[in-house]
Design a protein around this motif. Structure first.
Motif, PDB file in Angstrom:
ATOM      1  N   LYS A 112      46.977  10.041  39.531  1.00 32.79           N
ATOM      2  CA  LYS A 112      48.395   9.531  39.582  1.00 32.79           C
ATOM      3  C   LYS A 112      48.880   9.611  40.990  1.00 32.79           C
ATOM      4  O   LYS A 112      48.753  10.450  41.686  1.00 32.79           O
ATOM      5  N   PRO A 113      49.279   8.434  41.523  1.00 33.49           N
ATOM      6  CA  PRO A 113      49.856   8.203  42.870  1.00 33.49           C
ATOM      7  C   PRO A 113      51.029   9.215  43.101  1.00 33.49           C
ATOM      8  O   PRO A 113      51.895   9.264  42.068  1.00 33.49           O
ATOM      9  N   ILE A 114      51.194   9.667  44.416  1.00 39.99           N
ATOM     10  CA  ILE A 114      52.603  10.140  44.830  1.00 39.99           C
ATOM     11  C   ILE A 114      52.994   9.267  45.843  1.00 39.99           C
ATOM     12  O   ILE A 114      52.471   9.208  46.856  1.00 39.99           O
ATOM     13  N   PHE A 115      54.281   8.957  45.644  1.00 44.19           N
ATOM     14  CA  PHE A 115      54.942   7.961  46.703  1.00 44.19           C
ATOM     15  C   PHE A 115      55.918   8.812  47.303  1.00 44.19           C
ATOM     16  O   PHE A 115      56.633   9.806  46.954  1.00 44.19           O
ATOM     17  N   LYS A 116      56.191   8.220  48.746  1.00 42.82           N
ATOM     18  CA  LYS A 116      57.317   8.603  49.518  1.00 42.82           C
ATOM     19  C   LYS A 116      58.094   7.469  49.425  1.00 42.82           C
ATOM     20  O   LYS A 116      57.764   6.362  49.690  1.00 42.82           O
TER      21      LYS A 116
ATOM     22  N   ALA B 202      49.732  10.547  48.628  1.00 45.58           N
ATOM     23  CA  ALA B 202      48.879  11.179  48.045  1.00 45.58           C
ATOM     24  C   ALA B 202      48.300  10.905  46.466  1.00 45.58           C
ATOM     25  O   ALA B 202      49.198  10.077  46.099  1.00 45.58           O
ATOM     26  N   ARG B 203      47.578  11.898  45.973  1.00 43.28           N
ATOM     27  CA  ARG B 203      47.286  11.349  44.231  1.00 43.28           C
ATOM     28  C   ARG B 203      46.941  12.783  43.764  1.00 43.28           C
ATOM     29  O   ARG B 203      46.519  13.763  44.467  1.00 43.28           O
ATOM     30  N   LYS B 204      47.385  12.973  42.583  1.00 44.36           N
ATOM     31  CA  LYS B 204      47.220  13.967  41.612  1.00 44.36           C
ATOM     32  C   LYS B 204      46.122  13.817  40.798  1.00 44.36           C
ATOM     33  O   LYS B 204      46.126  12.611  40.369  1.00 44.36           O
ATOM     34  N   ILE B 205      45.100  14.740  40.814  1.00 42.27           N
ATOM     35  CA  ILE B 205      44.061  14.471  39.810  1.00 42.27           C
ATOM     36  C   ILE B 205      44.160  15.466  38.825  1.00 42.27           C
ATOM     37  O   ILE B 205      44.129  16.508  39.063  1.00 42.27           O
TER      38      ILE B 205
ATOM     39  N   PHE C 135      43.936  20.236  32.990  1.00 41.82           N
ATOM     40  CA  PHE C 135      43.611  20.743  34.349  1.00 41.82           C
ATOM     41  C   PHE C 135      43.942  19.849  35.659  1.00 41.82           C
ATOM     42  O   PHE C 135      43.425  18.933  35.661  1.00 41.82           O
ATOM     43  N   GLU C 136      44.935  20.363  36.417  1.00 37.65           N
ATOM     44  CA  GLU C 136      45.346  19.601  37.638  1.00 37.65           C
ATOM     45  C   GLU C 136      44.192  20.232  38.893  1.00 37.65           C
ATOM     46  O   GLU C 136      44.459  21.560  38.811  1.00 37.65           O
ATOM     47  N   VAL C 137      43.936  19.119  39.738  1.00 34.87           N
ATOM     48  CA  VAL C 137      43.233  19.987  40.967  1.00 34.87           C
ATOM     49  C   VAL C 137      44.406  20.191  41.760  1.00 34.87           C
ATOM     50  O   VAL C 137      45.075  19.545  42.261  1.00 34.87           O
TER      51      VAL C 137
END
Length: 62
Positions: A33-37, A51-54, A5-7
């Motif tokens: 999981k980190p989200i990079f630019k 951002a980050r994905k939980i 389940f992803e937030v």
């Protein structure tokens, strides 16, 4: 049976946990999981966290 389940963008962690509970799952693991630019400046590439994905992993309650 396990399910992830992803937030989502428009919900809080509590909302996601409530959604899991409604589907009959309980949390067994939390992953971030980190989200990079990617930015290029003077020929050098930099990766900046934006951002980050939980993600929660759940198991079916019996």
């Amino acid at each position: 049976m396990k399910k992830e389940f992803e937030v989502m963008e428009n919900e809080t962690i509590i909302d996601c946990l409530n959604r899991m509970e409604k589907e009959g799952y309980r949390v067994i693991k939390r992953t971030e999981k980190p989200i990079f630019k990617e930015e290029t400046h003077q020929g050098k590439t930099n990766y900046i966290p934006i951002a980050r994905k939980i993600i929660f992993q759940g198991i079916k309650d019996s």
